[in-house]
Enzyme design. Structure first.
Site, PDB file in Angstrom:
ATOM      1  N   ASP A  67       0.824  -1.215   0.000  1.00 50.18           N
ATOM      2  CA  ASP A  67       0.000   0.000   0.000  1.00 50.18           C
ATOM      3  C   ASP A  67       0.853   1.257   0.000  1.00 50.18           C
ATOM      4  OD1 ASP A  67       0.992  -0.317   2.556  1.00 50.18           O
ATOM      5  OD2 ASP A  67      -0.952  -0.586   3.511  1.00 50.18           O
ATOM      6  N   ASN A 134      -6.886  -2.404  14.561  1.00 47.79           N
ATOM      7  CA  ASN A 134      -8.281  -2.660  14.182  1.00 47.79           C
ATOM      8  C   ASN A 134      -8.422  -3.893  13.288  1.00 47.79           C
ATOM      9  OD1 ASN A 134      -7.231  -1.772  11.777  1.00 47.79           O
ATOM     10  ND2 ASN A 134      -8.606  -0.026  11.516  1.00 47.79           N
ATOM     11  N   HIS A 136      -6.756  -4.421  10.442  1.00 46.17           N
ATOM     12  CA  HIS A 136      -6.522  -4.215   9.005  1.00 46.17           C
ATOM     13  C   HIS A 136      -5.269  -4.945   8.532  1.00 46.17           C
ATOM     14  CE1 HIS A 136      -4.062  -0.184   9.439  1.00 46.17           C
ATOM     15  NE2 HIS A 136      -3.296  -1.219   9.591  1.00 46.17           N
ATOM     16  N   GLU A 141      -9.444  -1.744   5.666  1.00 46.87           N
ATOM     17  CA  GLU A 141      -9.990  -1.397   6.968  1.00 46.87           C
ATOM     18  C   GLU A 141     -11.257  -2.219   7.245  1.00 46.87           C
ATOM     19  OE1 GLU A 141      -7.962   0.237   8.590  1.00 46.87           O
ATOM     20  OE2 GLU A 141      -7.687   2.306   7.986  1.00 46.87           O
TER      21      GLU A 141
END
Ligand code: PGA
Length: 239
Positions: A67, A134, A136, A141
């Protein structure tokens, strides 16, 4: 999913480096998936050390990063392009490396280019992942739906807050990113996930209880046939 708990972060990095070394020995022209963040830094250091010691050779390999922020200039010290050059590409002989282009004018066209390059390279042999608090992976996400290929995504507050520590007070922090989709990651023939530190213990516990939580993107890895997760003792403390 194979789970391996080791004493320290350094042990985890060495064990992950062993997998890279074995992969490159078996297939020197491997396609490697690479990740950024604080977690892989020790692995990159270990791989650079082995390269210096002539124990590992990246000359025939190529890589694709997971990413990149969007938009961001490559020269920005917080771009993942900068990170990879600083922490890895400048230290080993891996000359063919690709990262989603945070400077691209047309994000959609850039995502398409990226997926086409990965496909033309024959897909990813060995993918490296960290995990967000979280859940990810890459910048996929928590969501109710997940993309297959590379796409432009909005970051959640959790990810923006987690990465704010890297940005200066007066620097604008990107709130979007280009990321490989869950499908692209899942197509990798082998995946190594590294989880380190007490702060990641709750998400490690959630992932490793073996239930597919659809709001925890990393849970898709439970279905992948060749994934190894390495944890240090601190990250595994709630498991
Ligand atoms: P971190 O990030 O290694 O900096 O904790 C991991 C991730 O968000 O994937």
């Amino acid at each position: 999913m194979k789970k391996i708990v080791l004493d320290t972060y350094q042990d985890v990095c060495c064990a992950a480096a062993d997998i890279y070394a074995a992969q490159l020995k078996t297939k020197p022209n491997s396609v490697l998936g690479l990740a950024t963040g604080s977690t892989p830094i020790g692995l990159y250091e270990e791989l650079a050390r082995r390269y210096e010691a002539k124990e590992i050779d990246f000359s025939k390999a190529r890589s694709f990063n997971l990413d990149e922020y969007y938009p961001i200039e490559k020269s920005h010290q917080q771009s993942y392009d900068y990170f990879m050059h600083d922490n890895f590409f400048s230290k080993v002989n891996l000359s063919k490396h690709d990262i989603p282009n945070g400077e691209a004018k047309d994000a959609i066209a850039e995502c398409k280019r990226y997926d086409e390059e990965i496909a033309a390279a024959g897909g990813i042999d060995l993918m490296l992942l960290g995990i967000g608090h979280n859940g990810h992976i890459g910048f996929n996400e928590p969501s109710v739906s997940y993309s297959m290929g590379t796409y432009l995504t909005e970051l959640t507050e959790s990810s923006i807050t987690a990465n704010a520590r890297f940005f200066g007070k007066n620097e604008v922090q990107p709130t979007r990113a280009l990321t490989m989709g869950i499908g692209e990651i899942f197509r990798s023939r082998q995946i190594v996930l590294i989880i380190s530190g007490e702060g990641k213990a709750p998400i490690a516990k959630k992932l490793l209880e073996g239930v597919i939580h659809t709001d925890v993107p990393a849970c898709f890895l439970l279905l992948h046939p060749n994934t190894t997760v390495f944890l240090d003792k601190a990250a595994a403390s709630l498991c």
